[in-house]
Design an enzyme around this catalytic site. Structure first.
Site, PDB file in Angstrom:
ATOM      1  N   ALA A 112       0.982  -1.541   0.036  1.00 38.22           N
ATOM      2  CA  ALA A 112      -0.170  -0.100  -0.084  1.00 38.22           C
ATOM      3  C   ALA A 112       0.694   0.640  -0.074  1.00 38.22           C
ATOM      4  O   ALA A 112       0.238   2.420  -0.425  1.00 38.22           O
ATOM      5  CB  ALA A 112      -1.011  -0.028   1.156  1.00 38.22           C
ATOM      6  N   ASN A 350      -3.425 -10.102   2.913  1.00 39.30           N
ATOM      7  CA  ASN A 350      -3.666  -9.546   1.859  1.00 39.30           C
ATOM      8  C   ASN A 350      -1.719  -8.944   2.502  1.00 39.30           C
ATOM      9  O   ASN A 350      -2.179  -8.460   1.006  1.00 39.30           O
ATOM     10  CB  ASN A 350      -4.682  -8.710   1.428  1.00 39.30           C
ATOM     11  CG  ASN A 350      -4.751  -7.833   2.595  1.00 39.30           C
ATOM     12  OD1 ASN A 350      -4.113  -7.253   2.888  1.00 39.30           O
ATOM     13  ND2 ASN A 350      -6.698  -7.376   2.407  1.00 39.30           N
ATOM     14  N   HIS A 351      -1.704  -8.736   3.779  1.00 37.10           N
ATOM     15  CA  HIS A 351      -0.326  -8.535   3.433  1.00 37.10           C
ATOM     16  C   HIS A 351      -0.204  -6.872   2.985  1.00 37.10           C
ATOM     17  O   HIS A 351       0.998  -7.036   2.514  1.00 37.10           O
ATOM     18  CB  HIS A 351       0.870  -9.247   2.773  1.00 37.10           C
ATOM     19  CG  HIS A 351       0.641 -10.350   3.042  1.00 37.10           C
ATOM     20  ND1 HIS A 351       0.585 -11.360   4.805  1.00 37.10           N
ATOM     21  CD2 HIS A 351      -0.191 -11.788   2.791  1.00 37.10           C
ATOM     22  CE1 HIS A 351      -0.110 -12.061   4.261  1.00 37.10           C
ATOM     23  NE2 HIS A 351      -0.599 -13.240   3.006  1.00 37.10           N
ATOM     24  N   CYS A 352      -0.948  -5.860   3.246  1.00 31.98           N
ATOM     25  CA  CYS A 352      -1.521  -4.792   2.520  1.00 31.98           C
ATOM     26  C   CYS A 352      -1.141  -5.204   1.066  1.00 31.98           C
ATOM     27  O   CYS A 352      -0.779  -3.252   0.374  1.00 31.98           O
ATOM     28  CB  CYS A 352      -0.249  -3.468   2.875  1.00 31.98           C
ATOM     29  SG  CYS A 352      -0.352  -3.163   4.313  1.00 31.98           S
ATOM     30  N   ALA A 353      -0.964  -5.574   0.419  1.00 34.18           N
ATOM     31  CA  ALA A 353      -0.756  -6.009  -1.597  1.00 34.18           C
ATOM     32  C   ALA A 353      -2.554  -6.251  -1.446  1.00 34.18           C
ATOM     33  O   ALA A 353      -2.579  -7.107  -2.466  1.00 34.18           O
ATOM     34  CB  ALA A 353      -0.390  -6.371  -1.553  1.00 34.18           C
TER      35      ALA A 353
END
Ligand code: PLP
Lengths: 397, 141
Positions: A112, A350-353
């Site tokens: 992000a 989603n691990h900021c992706a």
């Protein structure tokens, strides 16, 4: 390796969430404690012993960074972390130097912090954000980047190592290509600087960002390095004390030079000192050794889970200690709650992706991210738990 | 409650939840909800007629706790008057947050009465009640 340096490991935790943040060796915490307990003082302008000592330690961390990644120490800016560094690049430099219609190439596996600032800038000045397609392994290849470039491409911005897929991007070739084609090359080193060797001067990177906490250092501190001529042109986005030479009633003012003009207010002094300590610690182990060992661990893991039928691994081929997986038919968070019953710490999500779902077709994965203090026993325990995953609901419900 | 029975009820509702899948019908109230502390993300829709909950449906990606809680809640709310639904939601939230509550009216939702032992899962269990409350809030507007 070096497990005895990490007090938190004594609790028996099996820590595989190193992509989110890392454990701290005692020496790093000691260095910060020493500042707090023995020579607390602000930096700049102090004439007493504690302040002189603090100042010396603080400024010397730039030299340590310089040695660590081979960059000019006076181009090392202390920030609050990768996110802040990337925002400084986008709003301090790019906002002034890009114009409507200019294209910036990202990809859908980016964090992000390397997407949202660009989206915001596009909203503000009309740049066009484009996404380079990933290959079948969800990796970002040099060829796909080159294919996506048009004459409007002004910036390529990417993570050196992606935080979900863990692929190591070929920054050498990409850097050379950018250099030849007059494209700015912005690199997010949050996941790479802690794990592999970086040579900034010989890389054709224009801006490089990373965080202390992902490399055994403290939270709240990070670094932005850039080519000197670009940093000279970059504007401060935060104003205040420590970064100005003067300001007057008639609105005239002058700012200090690089890097000080980017460090307004009281910075994270203890954390900068801690960052210096952690870099020295990592150099003591050797970055090549760290990377090599992580790959051994990862391959050992992949080999051990080969015969577990309901385990999906999304990134078998990536060249880092990050594994993205799911137990077939089980929601990622249920798997991570299950693993916690065995004191195994991983991360689900989603691990900021958040755009990666467009490519992988699933929103959430379990991420196992390794570091040098993980050992084969840790992996054995993880494999054992995954092997028994038919019991997941017995354990989590 | 017997642990095996509890697990069985939750698991059944997770694996075959009631009313999963949205329909296109403008007479429904709609809301998307994702909790802050976990990665669940569900869409809800609810039809109310003459003060009675006629239907609730949902879809999305969520963990075993939120999915099963959604299913059980849907089953226990359909056919009830809006005031009674509010009463159930309020007691359910009290139960999850370890406050005094009326056990009687929660029926099968009582399977979550020990979820407080796993603080990181409270929000998962609360998700459907937050969604339904939100939609009821829309009702007055
Ligand atoms: C690839 C990548 N970029 C940027 C960041 C942001 O780092 P920070 O939260 O330290 O600013 C992270 C952290 O998760 C990351 O993995």
């Amino acid at each position: 390796m070096n497990r005895e340096d990490f007090p938190m490991l004594e609790s028996g935790v099996i820590y595989f969430d190193n992509g989110a943040t890392t454990l701290k060796p005692k020496s790093v915490v000691d260095a910060m404690n020493k500042y707090y307990l023995e020579h607390t003082s602000n930096i700049h302008r102090g004439d007493y012993d504690a302040a002189i000592k603090t100042n010396e330690l603080y400024d010397n961390v730039r030299n340590i960074v310089g040695e660590f990644i081979n960059c000019d120490p006076t181009t090392c800016i202390f920030t609050s972390g990768t996110t802040m560094s990337l925002n400084m690049v986008v709003f301090g430099y790019m906002k002034k130097h890009l114009k409507k219609g200019d294209e910036v190439l990202l990809n859908k596996a980016e964090h992000a912090s390397n997407v949202l600032p660009w989206i915001k800038l596009s909203e503000e000045i009309g740049i066009i954000v484009k996404y380079v397609p990933l290959d079948d392994d969800y990796e970002l290849t040099f060829d796909n980047i080159v294919k996506s470039v048009t004459e409007k491409t002004k910036v390529i911005s990417l993570a050196h190592i992606s935080n979900v897929v863990g692929d190591v991007r070929d920054i050498k070739s990409i850097g050379e290509f950018c250099h030849k084609n007059n494209i700015l090359f912005n690199v997010d080193g949050a996941q790479s600087i802690p794990h592999i060797k970086m040579d900034f001067k010989n890389s054709n990177i224009d801006f490089l960002s990373f965080s202390g906490h992902k490399m055994c250092g403290p939270t709240g501190v990070g670094v932005l390095v850039g080519k000197r001529e670009l940093l000279e042109e970059m504007e401060a986005i935060i104003f205040g004390g420590g970064m100005n030479s003067y300001f007057e009633e008639d609105n005239s003012y002058e700012l200090k030079t690089v890097p000080t003009k980017f460090e307004a207010g009281t910075t994270a002094i203890a954390e900068v000192i801690g960052l210096g300590a952690t870099i020295k610690y990592l150099m003591g182990i050797g970055m090549d050794k760290i990377h090599e060992y992580e790959i051994l661990l990862k391959n050992y893991f992949l080999d051990a889970v080969k015969d577990i039928p309901n385990l999906i691994i999304y990134n078998k081929n990536s060249d880092s200690g990050i594994v993205a997986l799911n137990v077939d038919g089980v929601f990622a968070q249920d798997t991570s709650v299950y693993l916690n019953h065995y004191k195994i710490a991983v991360r689900a999500g989603n691990h900021c992706a958040k755009m990666l779902k467009d490519e992988i077709k699933i929103k959430n994965t379990v991420r196992v991210s390794m570091y040098f203090y993980n050992n084969y026993e840790d992996i054995d325990k993880l494999v054992e738990a995954l092997r028994n995953s038919k019991d997941i609901f017995k354990v989590v419900l | 409650m017997d642990e095996n029975l509890r697990r069985e009820i939750i698991l059944d509702n997770y694996q075959e939840p009631m009313n999963r899948g949205l329909i296109s019908d403008d007479s429904y109230l709609k809301v998307n909800t994702s909790s802050e502390s976990c990665i669940d993300n569900l869409d809800f829709m609810m039809k109310i007629e003459e003060g009675i909950v006629k239907d609730i449906r949902f879809d999305g990606e969520a963990c075993a706790i939120s999915t099963s809680a959604t299913s059980i809640m849907i089953r226990s709310l359909i056919g009830k008057k809006v005031e009674d639904v509010k009463e159930i939601l309020s007691n359910y939230q009290k139960m999850i947050n370890e406050e005094e509550y009326n056990k009687e009216i929660l029926e099968e939702l009582n399977v979550y009465d020990t979820i407080c032992k796993q603080p990181n899962r409270k929000n998962c269990a609360l998700l459907p009640s937050v969604a339904v409350s939100k939609m009821l809030g829309e009702l007055g507007k």
